[in-house]
Design a protein around this motif. Structure first.
Motif, mmCIF file in Angstrom:
data_model
loop_
_atom_site.group_PDB
_atom_site.id
_atom_site.type_symbol
_atom_site.label_atom_id
_atom_site.label_comp_id
_atom_site.label_asym_id
_atom_site.label_seq_id
_atom_site.Cartn_x
_atom_site.Cartn_y
_atom_site.Cartn_z
ATOM 1 N N THR A 71 -17.482 -29.971 -28.197
ATOM 2 C CA THR A 71 -18.910 -30.254 -28.020
ATOM 3 C C THR A 71 -19.585 -30.853 -29.241
ATOM 4 O OG1 THR A 71 -19.468 -27.964 -28.585
ATOM 5 C CG2 THR A 71 -19.192 -28.494 -26.240
ATOM 6 N N GLU A 72 -19.075 -30.598 -30.429
ATOM 7 C CA GLU A 72 -19.715 -31.116 -31.646
ATOM 8 C C GLU A 72 -18.910 -32.221 -32.313
ATOM 9 O OE1 GLU A 72 -22.799 -30.188 -32.412
ATOM 10 O OE2 GLU A 72 -22.699 -28.898 -30.636
ATOM 11 N N GLY A 73 -17.689 -32.427 -31.870
ATOM 12 C CA GLY A 73 -16.827 -33.435 -32.476
ATOM 13 C C GLY A 73 -17.208 -34.844 -32.056
ATOM 14 N N SER A 74 -16.451 -35.799 -32.572
ATOM 15 C CA SER A 74 -16.668 -37.197 -32.201
ATOM 16 C C SER A 74 -15.376 -37.955 -32.420
ATOM 17 C CB SER A 74 -17.791 -37.806 -33.049
ATOM 18 O OG SER A 74 -17.420 -37.818 -34.413
ATOM 19 N N SER A 113 -18.292 -39.282 -27.786
ATOM 20 C CA SER A 113 -18.600 -37.894 -28.116
ATOM 21 C C SER A 113 -18.800 -37.120 -26.819
ATOM 22 C CB SER A 113 -19.883 -37.820 -28.955
ATOM 23 O OG SER A 113 -20.995 -38.225 -28.174
ATOM 24 N N PHE A 114 -18.986 -35.823 -26.941
ATOM 25 C CA PHE A 114 -19.295 -35.003 -25.782
ATOM 26 C C PHE A 114 -20.564 -35.515 -25.106
ATOM 27 C CE2 PHE A 114 -21.266 -31.423 -23.623
ATOM 28 C CZ PHE A 114 -20.202 -30.866 -22.930
ATOM 29 N N LYS A 115 -21.586 -35.841 -25.918
ATOM 30 C CA LYS A 115 -22.856 -36.313 -25.361
ATOM 31 C C LYS A 115 -22.716 -37.663 -24.673
ATOM 32 C CE LYS A 115 -25.856 -33.637 -28.320
ATOM 33 N NZ LYS A 115 -26.891 -33.612 -29.326
ATOM 34 N N TRP A 135 -9.932 -38.227 -32.349
ATOM 35 C CA TRP A 135 -10.992 -37.239 -32.155
ATOM 36 C C TRP A 135 -11.000 -36.314 -33.357
ATOM 37 C CZ3 TRP A 135 -14.832 -36.998 -28.805
ATOM 38 C CH2 TRP A 135 -15.584 -35.819 -28.745
ATOM 39 N N GLY A 142 -12.932 -32.719 -34.782
ATOM 40 C CA GLY A 142 -13.816 -31.598 -34.504
ATOM 41 C C GLY A 142 -13.565 -30.981 -33.147
ATOM 42 N N ASN A 143 -14.451 -30.042 -32.793
ATOM 43 C CA ASN A 143 -14.301 -29.361 -31.503
ATOM 44 C C ASN A 143 -14.856 -30.223 -30.373
ATOM 45 O OD1 ASN A 143 -17.103 -28.947 -31.256
ATOM 46 N ND2 ASN A 143 -17.007 -26.956 -32.249
#
Length: 143
Positions: free
Chosen positions: A15-18, A33-35, A10, A12-13
């Motif tokens: 919500t914006e990481g991947s 990802s979060f999405k 992982w 990044g953070n």
């Protein structure tokens, strides 16, 4: 018995990481990802991978139970719907709905359903997940 491995990276953070998820021998690899996990974004997520593992394990266990009963299946196809819900403890897998369709010559509906339930109880992934999540089963015999 061999020890199975998988890995995740992982960046990044939250919500914006991947990241990427990969099985040990590289048979499966996917972006997440979060999405893709909490919305409808592209990629996979841990819950889909749990579903794939459960569907695969159940299909094998059911095929064995059918063959042991003298009715080798032509095919067994299983879908696992993994429910990720917000609970007081946080996001939790609360339920997995297994839906299986089997093409099995020489078996009746009652025996098919009984063996499907036995397979659900004996599948190692069901045994792992059942203390924390409800597992339902719908089994349909095709000709």
């Amino acid at each position: 018995m061999p020890i199975r491995t998988a890995s995740a990276r992982w960046q990044g953070n939250l919500t914006e990481g991947s990241g990427t998820i990969r099985t040990g021998k590289g048979g499966l690899e996917g972006n997440y990802s979060f999405k893709s996990r909490f919305e409808e974004g592209e990629g996979t997520n841990p819950e889909e991978l749990i579903g794939a593992a459960h569907a695969g394990c159940f299909s094998m266990a059911f095929s064995k139970a059918l063959a042991d009963a003298g009715t080798t299946p032509t095919s067994v196809e299983t879908t696992a719907k993994v429910h990720l819900d917000k609970t007081d403890a946080g996001m939790t897998v609360t339920r997995i709905d297994l839906e299986t369709v089997g093409e099995v010559p020489g078996i009746d509906e009652a025996q098919f359903a009984k063996l499907a339930e036995t397979a659900k109880q004996n599948c190692p992934i069901s045994r792992l997940l059942s203390p924390g999540a409800e597992i339902t089963l719908t089994a349909r015999l095709t000709s």
